[in-house]
Design a protein around this motif. Structure first.
Motif, PDB file in Angstrom:
ATOM      1  N   THR A 223       0.831  -1.206   0.000  1.00 35.36           N
ATOM      2  CA  THR A 223       0.000   0.000   0.000  1.00 35.36           C
ATOM      3  C   THR A 223       0.868   1.260   0.000  1.00 35.36           C
ATOM      4  N   ASN A 224       0.185   2.405  -0.258  1.00 35.90           N
ATOM      5  CA  ASN A 224       0.862   3.712  -0.297  1.00 35.90           C
ATOM      6  C   ASN A 224       2.049   3.702  -1.283  1.00 35.90           C
ATOM      7  N   PHE A 225       1.897   2.945  -2.350  1.00 36.39           N
ATOM      8  CA  PHE A 225       2.943   2.834  -3.375  1.00 36.39           C
ATOM      9  C   PHE A 225       2.576   3.779  -4.515  1.00 36.39           C
ATOM     10  N   ALA A 226       3.248   4.915  -4.548  1.00 38.38           N
ATOM     11  CA  ALA A 226       2.878   6.000  -5.461  1.00 38.38           C
ATOM     12  C   ALA A 226       2.936   5.585  -6.929  1.00 38.38           C
ATOM     13  N   TYR A 227       3.832   4.628  -7.265  1.00 37.08           N
ATOM     14  CA  TYR A 227       3.999   4.237  -8.679  1.00 37.08           C
ATOM     15  C   TYR A 227       3.296   2.904  -8.940  1.00 37.08           C
ATOM     16  N   PHE A 228       2.129   2.719  -8.335  1.00 35.58           N
ATOM     17  CA  PHE A 228       1.449   1.423  -8.431  1.00 35.58           C
ATOM     18  C   PHE A 228       0.995   1.081  -9.858  1.00 35.58           C
ATOM     19  N   GLU A 229       0.899   2.102 -10.738  1.00 33.69           N
ATOM     20  CA  GLU A 229       0.472   1.842 -12.118  1.00 33.69           C
ATOM     21  C   GLU A 229       1.659   1.649 -13.061  1.00 33.69           C
ATOM     22  N   ASP A 230       2.893   1.741 -12.502  1.00 27.41           N
ATOM     23  CA  ASP A 230       4.113   1.584 -13.299  1.00 27.41           C
ATOM     24  C   ASP A 230       4.634   0.164 -13.115  1.00 27.41           C
ATOM     25  N   LYS A 231       4.533  -0.661 -14.159  1.00 29.54           N
ATOM     26  CA  LYS A 231       4.896  -2.067 -14.071  1.00 29.54           C
ATOM     27  C   LYS A 231       6.363  -2.246 -13.683  1.00 29.54           C
ATOM     28  N   THR A 232       7.253  -1.425 -14.243  1.00 31.20           N
ATOM     29  CA  THR A 232       8.681  -1.550 -13.951  1.00 31.20           C
ATOM     30  C   THR A 232       8.968  -1.255 -12.484  1.00 31.20           C
ATOM     31  N   GLU A 233       8.360  -0.184 -11.935  1.00 33.68           N
ATOM     32  CA  GLU A 233       8.565   0.174 -10.541  1.00 33.68           C
ATOM     33  C   GLU A 233       8.058  -0.944  -9.616  1.00 33.68           C
ATOM     34  N   CYS A 234       6.947  -1.541  -9.999  1.00 33.62           N
ATOM     35  CA  CYS A 234       6.395  -2.649  -9.177  1.00 33.62           C
ATOM     36  C   CYS A 234       7.332  -3.847  -9.188  1.00 33.62           C
ATOM     37  N   GLU A 235       7.906  -4.174 -10.367  1.00 33.18           N
ATOM     38  CA  GLU A 235       8.844  -5.295 -10.446  1.00 33.18           C
ATOM     39  C   GLU A 235      10.104  -5.014  -9.642  1.00 33.18           C
ATOM     40  N   ASN A 236      10.587  -3.755  -9.711  1.00 34.21           N
ATOM     41  CA  ASN A 236      11.775  -3.386  -8.922  1.00 34.21           C
ATOM     42  C   ASN A 236      11.508  -3.540  -7.424  1.00 34.21           C
ATOM     43  N   ASP A 237      10.301  -3.189  -7.012  1.00 36.39           N
ATOM     44  CA  ASP A 237       9.945  -3.314  -5.587  1.00 36.39           C
ATOM     45  C   ASP A 237       9.926  -4.782  -5.150  1.00 36.39           C
ATOM     46  N   ILE A 238       9.390  -5.653  -6.009  1.00 28.15           N
ATOM     47  CA  ILE A 238       9.345  -7.085  -5.685  1.00 28.15           C
ATOM     48  C   ILE A 238      10.769  -7.635  -5.595  1.00 28.15           C
ATOM     49  N   HIS A 239      11.632  -7.219  -6.514  1.00 29.05           N
ATOM     50  CA  HIS A 239      13.030  -7.664  -6.491  1.00 29.05           C
ATOM     51  C   HIS A 239      13.710  -7.224  -5.188  1.00 29.05           C
ATOM     52  N   ALA A 240      13.438  -5.993  -4.773  1.00 30.95           N
ATOM     53  CA  ALA A 240      14.029  -5.498  -3.524  1.00 30.95           C
ATOM     54  C   ALA A 240      13.546  -6.284  -2.317  1.00 30.95           C
ATOM     55  N   LEU A 241      12.267  -6.631  -2.315  1.00 34.57           N
ATOM     56  CA  LEU A 241      11.713  -7.423  -1.203  1.00 34.57           C
ATOM     57  C   LEU A 241      12.425  -8.767  -1.074  1.00 34.57           C
ATOM     58  N   LEU A 242      12.772  -9.368  -2.207  1.00 37.55           N
ATOM     59  CA  LEU A 242      13.354 -10.702  -2.210  1.00 37.55           C
ATOM     60  C   LEU A 242      14.866 -10.692  -2.001  1.00 37.55           C
ATOM     61  N   THR A 243      15.502  -9.538  -2.125  1.00 39.02           N
ATOM     62  CA  THR A 243      16.964  -9.489  -1.993  1.00 39.02           C
ATOM     63  C   THR A 243      17.441  -8.710  -0.767  1.00 39.02           C
ATOM     64  N   GLU A 244      16.604  -7.825  -0.247  1.00 39.39           N
ATOM     65  CA  GLU A 244      17.049  -6.952   0.836  1.00 39.39           C
ATOM     66  C   GLU A 244      16.504  -7.362   2.197  1.00 39.39           C
ATOM     67  N   ASN A 245      15.763  -8.457   2.262  1.00 41.59           N
ATOM     68  CA  ASN A 245      15.208  -8.912   3.533  1.00 41.59           C
ATOM     69  C   ASN A 245      15.892 -10.196   3.987  1.00 41.59           C
ATOM     70  N   ASN A 246      15.679 -10.542   5.268  1.00 38.58           N
ATOM     71  CA  ASN A 246      16.314 -11.753   5.795  1.00 38.58           C
ATOM     72  C   ASN A 246      15.621 -13.005   5.260  1.00 38.58           C
ATOM     73  N   LYS A 247      16.203 -14.159   5.590  1.00 40.34           N
ATOM     74  CA  LYS A 247      15.747 -15.435   5.024  1.00 40.34           C
ATOM     75  C   LYS A 247      14.288 -15.732   5.368  1.00 40.34           C
ATOM     76  N   ALA A 248      13.886 -15.465   6.636  1.00 43.92           N
ATOM     77  CA  ALA A 248      12.522 -15.791   7.078  1.00 43.92           C
ATOM     78  C   ALA A 248      11.491 -14.986   6.293  1.00 43.92           C
ATOM     79  N   ILE A 249      11.810 -13.711   6.032  1.00 42.86           N
ATOM     80  CA  ILE A 249      10.867 -12.866   5.307  1.00 42.86           C
ATOM     81  C   ILE A 249      10.768 -13.313   3.844  1.00 42.86           C
ATOM     82  N   VAL A 250      11.909 -13.635   3.249  1.00 46.45           N
ATOM     83  CA  VAL A 250      11.915 -14.097   1.860  1.00 46.45           C
ATOM     84  C   VAL A 250      11.140 -15.395   1.722  1.00 46.45           C
ATOM     85  N   GLU A 251      11.339 -16.316   2.671  1.00 49.17           N
ATOM     86  CA  GLU A 251      10.609 -17.592   2.633  1.00 49.17           C
ATOM     87  C   GLU A 251       9.104 -17.374   2.748  1.00 49.17           C
TER      88      GLU A 251
END
Length: 841
Positions: A223-251
């Motif tokens: 939520t509160n994602f200002a670029y929610f209609e930008d497909k590239t920004e959304c993909e970048n955010d998903i990539h960050a979630l999977l690479t910048e968080n610890n193992k438990a969060i990624v799992e």
């Protein structure tokens, strides 16, 4: 000062207190409603009277005195059934969407985005700001989109500064009743980095309320994602979630198949310059976000149903959670009110080095119970003798002496107090405890530990067996001591001597019920009491019978090592007098004698002391029913317990069910054969001077002793010896309750077979079997007896919740698996000396 709810009623439990408080009644208000005539279990009834019917305490008090209480309760029950039916319909009709997330992430705003119609922006859910959630309770809203009906359920925010983690989880857990019939999606709301607390909470809910499959129905809402209609920004955010968080969060993210939706739900209450333009822009943004959400939810057409993934395999865990909540230390499900088995075991372990009974066998025995206690009743303690104050000698028996202790300094453990980092002790033991000192027990024996082990099998407050708190040792003799609950009213014979004239029929029938229920609990553990008589039955402060003295208790399959017979002669079954096996049916014989004594107001065979009583009992002599006022159905039931053939006696399970039906018929004034017989008896016994003093035989011995049983004949039923012995007593003996064969055949053709009919009637009454087969006609009497016993013992089948055909096959498979597992493990249903860890060390 903390109010003691037991001052309202001595039977108030913490669970009952919680029920009243959850319905909005404080201590004082609860006292008023119960004082008006309601029962301690009537919290829901009181809530309905007050909030739905608009009745005050004065109206209730007058109505219960002069009106028709049963009619009022029928109306309440009908309301509850209708409401439940309507709720079920709604559960089935609507796709349920559950929102969870950290405080301040826009969870309630997201709920409003969904719940509103296109172009509408009503605030159904209070939107908060900062670290304090506006949602403290479960809130839900029904809405419809494109012909699909939804229910959105908002929950308290995680990390709320005004709610603890445990309080938040316990409130969220209440959604289970709303979603148990179907869940479309969990929307896990987040607008930044996931915290370990969020992931831990999600995993806890997955474990307690649902199972691993729930991840297939979970969507992460960014939520509160200002670029929610930008497909590239959304993909970048998903990539960050999977690479910048610890193992438990990624799992956790990957377990949800990386199902992530980006939206923006900006606030609509902006004030100041150009606020109108900004609010209108924010409405457009919310509307665009809503379209993305609707498109996603339309694809989520599969419904997660607990039944379809066999969630019922974890029903015990869920029931425990609903009843007892989470442990404040480890956040796992409590095993009892304020009791976590694993955390309690850890605290006990930390104290092992601080005490010793001076004997490794005793220490290992106590430690085993402390490590395995699921509640305070399962705990066993080593209690130093100096912890007892004002010790008073009471009596001496064949196996030792009994003392009363006015004060046990520490008192029983209740739960672990995290604030004080120590055990909280039970304050409600004003009557002290009993010390049962076994003579010459300096060298601990298996018999002593076995008796303690049998007491610890009963882990509930209402199981009808006296509680054992711990073990101690006499410093002068070194004899070991059982520390037992002190029951102020004493044994049944003392109670009858003091209060018999004050007991009415309903009270006596209630005592009979409690005795049958307690005996059934003992039999369900695979035990035989072997010494059941009024001296081993104690009467609690609430006039409930409790069974004690398990010293002669043995497993049903254990053969006697010697042929000696111990007991109180009038209560010993004829086959036991003949030195045959002491079975559970022998306990039933003793129960029948005790219940006769309750209603007759006299000890059995009190008419004369007779040195040949054992002989005459084997020849068919039974207590005299002359001048005993009771319904013929009850008399017939007691006589059935006295049958010389043990196989024709009813089980304890059957006894307490029959008596429970009779108690309910009296309470509801139901026009039945038993109630009509009861009314005739009441009319006779209520006349002046009808109640005599309780009578015993001054020459008889009413304590357990070794009995002379040589040269006794084969037990038999005999009318003739009773006529000779009592002279004027000529009533015919009828050892069977009236159950016609043709009535059995109407239930199922297989009941034409006498063996099958006899097998089922050992455990169940005919009416109960009739209702069972009516509800589940696919049951087979010739094959399903053990299966039905398993269903009843595991509480998967009750009269109030009959088995449906839909669940039959699943439960059959579960039963077969349990039988296979039990054959592999070959584990006993109880722990007796020889089985506890450390026995041989």
């Amino acid at each position: 000062m903390t109010n003691d709810w037991k001052n309202i009623d001595k039977d108030f439990t913490p669970e009952l207190q919680k029920e009243w408080e959850e319905k909005g009644f404080n201590y004082e208000q609860t006292g008023w409603w119960i004082g008006a005539g309601l029962q301690i279990g009537d919290a829901n009834f009181a809530y309905w009277l007050k909030d739905t019917e608009g009745k005050d305490i004065e109206w209730v008090s007058n109505y219960l005195k002069y009106g028709d209480e049963q009619e009022l309760r029928k109306k309440y029950k009908s309301y509850g059934n209708n409401k439940e039916t309507e709720e079920i319909k709604q559960e089935i009709q609507y796709r349920n969407i559950l929102l969870i997330g950290r405080t301040g992430n826009g969870k309630s705003a997201l709920a409003n985005v969904l719940a509103n119609k296109e172009g509408e922006f009503e605030e159904f859910f209070k939107e908060g700001r900062g670290s304090t959630s506006e949602t403290r309770k479960i809130n839900d809203k029904l809405f419809e989109i494109n012909g699909i009906k939804y229910r959105i359920i908002d929950t308290p925010g995680l990390g709320d500064t005004k709610l603890t983690k445990i309080q938040t989880l316990q409130e969220i857990a209440k959604v289970y009743d709303k979603v148990k019939d179907g869940l479309s999606q969990i929307l896990f709301v987040n607008n930044g980095k996931f915290t370990p607390e969020e992931v831990d909470t999600y995993n806890t809910l997955k474990e307690i309320l649902f199972d691993e499959n729930i991840t297939k129905y979970t969507t992460i809402m960014r939520t509160n994602f200002a670029y929610f209609e930008d497909k590239t920004e959304c993909e970048n955010d998903i990539h960050a979630l999977l690479t910048e968080n610890n193992k438990a969060i990624v799992e956790m993210i990957e377990s949800c198949d990386k199902r992530i939706i980006h939206v923006d739900n900006p606030p609509l209450n902006i004030i100041g310059k150009r606020s109108r333009e900004q609010n209108n822009l924010n409405k457009e943004i919310r509307s665009d976000s809503r379209k993305i959400l609707i498109n996603h939810l339309a694809k989520c057409d599969k419904i997660y149903k607990p039944e379809s993934i066999e969630i019922l395999n974890k029903i015990e865990l869920k029931e425990r959670y609903k009843a007892f909540g989470l442990c404040e230390e480890c956040s796992q499900t409590n095993t009892w009110y304020r009791w976590c088995k694993s955390c309690s075991a850890r605290h006990f372990t930390e104290e092992f080095e601080n005490w010793s009974g001076g004997n490794s066998a005793v220490d290992n025995f106590i430690q085993w119970y402390q490590l395995n206690a699921i509640n305070k009743y399962g705990v066993l303690e080593w209690i130093p003798y100096e912890k007892f104050r004002d010790i008073e000698y009471l009596a001496e028996g064949g196996f030792g002496k009994i003392y009363k202790v006015a004060e046990w300094v520490d008192r029983q453990i209740s739960y672990w107090n995290m604030k004080d980092n120590d055990w909280e002790r039970d304050k409600f033991y004003p009557d002290g405890v009993i010390l049962k000192i076994l003579t010459n027990s300096q060298n601990i024996t298996d018999d002593f530990l076995r008796e303690v082990a049998y007491y610890k099998l009963f882990k509930d407050e209402y199981d009808g067996v006296v509680k054992c708190f711990g073990i101690s040792q006499d410093p002068q003799t070194s004899d070991y001591i059982m520390v037992m609950d002190y029951i102020k009213n004493g044994d049944l014979r003392k109670y009858l001597t003091n209060y018999y004239k004050k007991l009415d029929f309903y009270n006596k029938l209630g005592q009979s019920y409690h005795l049958a229920k307690g005996l059934n609990n003992i039999h369900r553990q695979g035990l035989v009491h072997r010494d059941f008589h009024p001296g081993n039955i104690l009467i609690s402060n609430s006039d409930v019978c409790l069974i004690t003295d398990l010293g002669l208790c043995r497993p049903v399959d254990e053969k006697d090592k010697e042929e000696k017979v111990y007991g109180v002669l009038p209560y010993v079954a004829p086959e036991v007098l003949q030195s045959k096996a002491h079975t559970q049916a022998a306990d039933i014989y003793s129960w029948g004698i005790v219940v006769y004594e309750l209603f007759a107001g006299r000890a059995p065979y009190h008419e004369r002391a007779d040195g040949q009583l054992a002989l005459k009992i084997c020849q068919g002599l039974r207590p005299n029913f002359a001048n005993v006022r009771m319904p013929k159905l009850l008399e017939s039931l007691i006589r059935q317990c006295w049958d010389a053939d043990p196989s024709k006696r009813p089980t304890a399970n059957k006894l307490f069910k029959i008596i429970n039906i009779w108690l309910n018929e009296i309470k509801s004034k139901k026009d039945t054969e038993f109630y009509r017989q009861y009314q005739d008896v009441e009319e006779l016994t209520s006349r002046p001077n009808r109640v005599l003093d309780y009578q015993t035989d001054s020459q008889a011995i009413y304590t357990s002793r070794l009995l002379d049983t040589d040269n006794l004949p084969e037990p038999q039923n005999s009318q003739e010896i009773n006529k000779q012995f009592y002279e004027l007593y000529t009533s015919q003996y009828d050892f069977n309750l009236e159950e016609k064969v043709e009535d059995w055949a109407a239930i199922h053709n297989d009941f034409d077979n006498e063996d099958i009919r006899g097998l089922w009637s050992k455990r169940f009454i005919q009416q109960e079997i009739k209702e069972l087969f009516k509800a589940t006609p696919s049951l087979n009497p010739a094959q399903d007896y053990e299966f039905v016993l398993w269903l009843e013992d595991t509480k998967k089948l009750t009269l109030s919740n009959p088995l449906s055909n839909d669940n039959l096959e699943r439960l059959r498979n579960e039963y077969q698996r349990s039988q296979q597992q039990s054959q592999i493990l070959q584990s006993p249903t109880y722990n007796i000396p020889g089985n506890w860890p450390g026995k041989n060390s």
